[in-house]
Design a protein around this motif. Structure first.
Motif, short mmCIF file in Angstrom:
data_model
loop_
_atom_site.label_atom_id
_atom_site.label_comp_id
_atom_site.label_asym_id
_atom_site.label_seq_id
_atom_site.Cartn_x
_atom_site.Cartn_y
_atom_site.Cartn_z
N TYR A 39 11.65 -16.59 5.25
CA TYR A 39 10.40 -16.67 4.50
C TYR A 39 10.13 -15.36 3.75
CZ TYR A 39 5.53 -17.71 3.41
OH TYR A 39 4.36 -17.93 2.75
N CYS A 40 10.26 -14.23 4.45
CA CYS A 40 10.02 -12.94 3.82
C CYS A 40 11.07 -12.62 2.76
CB CYS A 40 10.00 -11.83 4.88
SG CYS A 40 8.59 -11.89 6.01
N TYR A 41 12.29 -13.12 2.96
CA TYR A 41 13.35 -12.88 1.98
C TYR A 41 12.99 -13.46 0.62
CZ TYR A 41 17.93 -13.11 -0.27
OH TYR A 41 18.97 -12.98 -1.17
N SER A 42 12.33 -14.61 0.62
CA SER A 42 12.00 -15.28 -0.64
C SER A 42 10.95 -14.53 -1.45
CB SER A 42 11.54 -16.71 -0.37
OG SER A 42 10.33 -16.71 0.38
N ILE A 43 10.15 -13.66 -0.80
CA ILE A 43 9.08 -12.95 -1.52
C ILE A 43 9.15 -11.45 -1.27
CG2 ILE A 43 7.48 -14.91 -1.54
CD1 ILE A 43 6.10 -13.71 0.89
N ARG A 44 10.31 -10.95 -0.88
CA ARG A 44 10.42 -9.53 -0.52
C ARG A 44 10.16 -8.60 -1.70
NH1 ARG A 44 15.27 -11.44 -1.74
NH2 ARG A 44 16.88 -10.10 -2.65
N VAL A 85 9.45 -4.38 3.94
CA VAL A 85 9.71 -3.66 5.19
C VAL A 85 9.78 -4.64 6.36
CG1 VAL A 85 8.75 -2.01 6.83
CG2 VAL A 85 8.72 -1.49 4.40
N LEU A 86 8.89 -5.63 6.36
CA LEU A 86 8.91 -6.64 7.43
C LEU A 86 10.19 -7.47 7.35
CD1 LEU A 86 5.19 -7.81 7.29
CD2 LEU A 86 6.27 -6.45 9.09
N TRP A 87 10.64 -7.78 6.14
CA TRP A 87 11.89 -8.51 6.00
C TRP A 87 13.06 -7.70 6.58
CZ3 TRP A 87 15.77 -6.71 2.45
CH2 TRP A 87 16.91 -7.50 2.42
N GLU A 88 13.09 -6.41 6.31
CA GLU A 88 14.14 -5.56 6.87
C GLU A 88 14.06 -5.54 8.40
OE1 GLU A 88 13.66 -1.77 5.05
OE2 GLU A 88 14.48 -2.40 3.12
N ASP A 89 12.86 -5.54 8.93
CA ASP A 89 12.68 -5.54 10.38
C ASP A 89 13.21 -6.85 10.98
OD1 ASP A 89 11.76 -4.62 12.94
OD2 ASP A 89 10.03 -5.94 12.71
N HIS A 90 12.88 -7.98 10.37
CA HIS A 90 13.37 -9.27 10.87
C HIS A 90 14.89 -9.36 10.77
CE1 HIS A 90 9.26 -10.23 11.16
NE2 HIS A 90 9.06 -10.61 9.92
N ASN A 137 18.07 4.96 6.12
CA ASN A 137 18.21 4.68 4.68
C ASN A 137 16.88 4.19 4.09
OD1 ASN A 137 19.97 4.23 2.27
ND2 ASN A 137 19.31 2.12 2.60
N THR A 138 16.16 3.37 4.86
CA THR A 138 14.84 2.90 4.40
C THR A 138 13.86 4.06 4.28
OG1 THR A 138 15.21 0.75 5.45
CG2 THR A 138 12.93 1.33 4.89
#
Length: 389
Positions: free
Chosen positions: A226-231, A239-244, A286-287
């Motif tokens: 879900y987060c990937y589609s709106i990252r 940041v949340l997408w990277e965490d997931h 890196n982030t």
């Protein structure tokens, strides 16, 4: 496509030819002095109805550089394979840049506003869904709280206390979150080393723990997709997408090493945990570096700098040249500093009205925090308002 500004005057704006098939093009931008409206003070609306260039103006003849879909398809089908695909990709990217430049600033602004409205609810779902589901460790809720607080603070900042705005609060939140996650990985490395030093130990696979990890994996997978589609719509969501993404790796690889440690060799479990931790330290590091460069004032992407340069150069007839254009990060947003050149006999009111209107319009562009427009009458001087010259 590189744009080079030559501070000379010419009644025509003629793009210099490029060799056929060449993956690089240079456009010489040369403008003549503008013809001004009759003397006398006009209000801004009346003045710009006459002095502003049409929204569909193409003084640099950029449309002539657009490549048709048929041409792109032929490039991709060339026998030399990789070179053809590279050229096709280059000209496709050039088409997109040209179309972006030819699009009016009002269209850019309207599209950004519509995009924000369309994604507002999706962003909230991603943020609060992650906040609710990130309870698989004691650090995640605290880090999520700090991240959410900083992003909310950025939207409600006290401009008396922070005159530059609250955009950098977002980057501070992203840095804090990434730092906490990296610190947790360092702690896990210490525990893994301790387990390896202690030596042989009997490990068992506990079904409830496997079920819990499996549930967490499925939940994180849903949030990741879900987060990937709106990252790209919000830095907090990215940041949340990277965490997931990292949690999926932790849960999947961790489940494997735990089972291998119980059934094959005991040291596989702590060694696997240490490998995971080192990878996460590198990824979160890196982030952290990426967001730190935003606070440090990293230059904006070249395509955005070219867009600002082109739109400023073609904003109004009174603008003859661009002396300098600098666009850099201030947190997640951009600061624009641009020096425009007008004729030395331009009335003060006109120079002010054009520069002020240009500044206001640039600041409405997506991701622009502030814009500073300086007016000059020649380009032979040393660089101005620069600490390092």
């Amino acid at each position: 496509m590189d744009i080079t500004i030559h501070p000379v005057q010419n009644p025509l704006c003629t793009p210099s030819p490029s060799p056929p098939g060449s993956p690089s093009e240079e456009i010489d931008v040369e403008f003549t002095a503008a013809s001004y409206p009759p003397s006398g003070r006009y209000d801004a609306g009346h003045f710009f109805s006459r002095a502003k260039l049409p929204s569909d103006a193409d003084p640099l003849l950029l449309k002539t550089r657009l490549q048709s879909e048929q041409t792109l398809a032929e490039l991709r089908k060339r026998k030399n394979g990789t070179k053809g695909r590279t050229l096709g990709s280059f000209y496709k990217n050039q088409n997109e840049r040209i179309k972006s430049m030819l699009k009016s600033m009002d269209d850019h602004i309207e599209e950004a506003a519509e995009d924000e409205d369309n994604n507002r609810r999706a962003v909230k779902i991603a943020i609060y869904g992650s906040l609710v589901c990130n309870w698989d460790s004691v650090f995640d809720p605290a880090a999520n709280f700090v991240l959410n607080y900083c992003h909310r603070k950025a939207q409600r900042v006290d401009l008396q206390a922070y005159p530059s705005g609250g955009a950098r609060f977002e980057t501070v939140g992203d840095l804090t979150y990434s730092g906490v996650m990296a610190a947790v990985s360092v702690v896990l490395v210490a525990f893994s080393i301790q387990e390896l030093i202690k030596g042989d130990s009997d490990l068992e696979i506990y079904v409830p723990a496997v079920v819990a990890v499996g549930i967490a994996f499925v939940t994180k997978l849903g949030l990741f997709l879900y987060c990937y589609s709106i990252r790209g719509k919000n830095s907090q969501v990215r940041v949340l997408w990277e965490d997931h993404r990292n949690d999926l790796f932790i849960n999947g690889f961790g489940l494997f090493t735990s089972a291998a440690g119980a059934k094959i060799q005991w040291w596989i479990d702590p060694a696997g945990a240490m490998i995971i931790s080192f990878i996460l330290i590198f990824v979160w590091g890196n982030t952290i570096y990426h967001h730190f460069t935003y606070l440090a004032g990293r230059a904006a992407p070249q395509e955005f700098q070219q867009l600002v340069l082109y739109k400023s150069l073609t904003f109004a007839e009174g603008i003859e040249k661009i002396d300098s254009c600098v666009v850099y990060h201030s947190g997640p947003v951009y600061i624009v500093e641009i020096d425009i050149v007008m004729a030395s006999d331009t009335p003060l009111w006109k120079a002010h009205d054009i520069s002020q209107a240009l500044q206001d319009k640039i600041e409405e562009l997506p991701k622009v925090g502030r814009a500073f427009v300086h007016v000059d009458h020649e380009v032979s001087h040393k660089p101005e308002h620069r600490k390092y010259k």
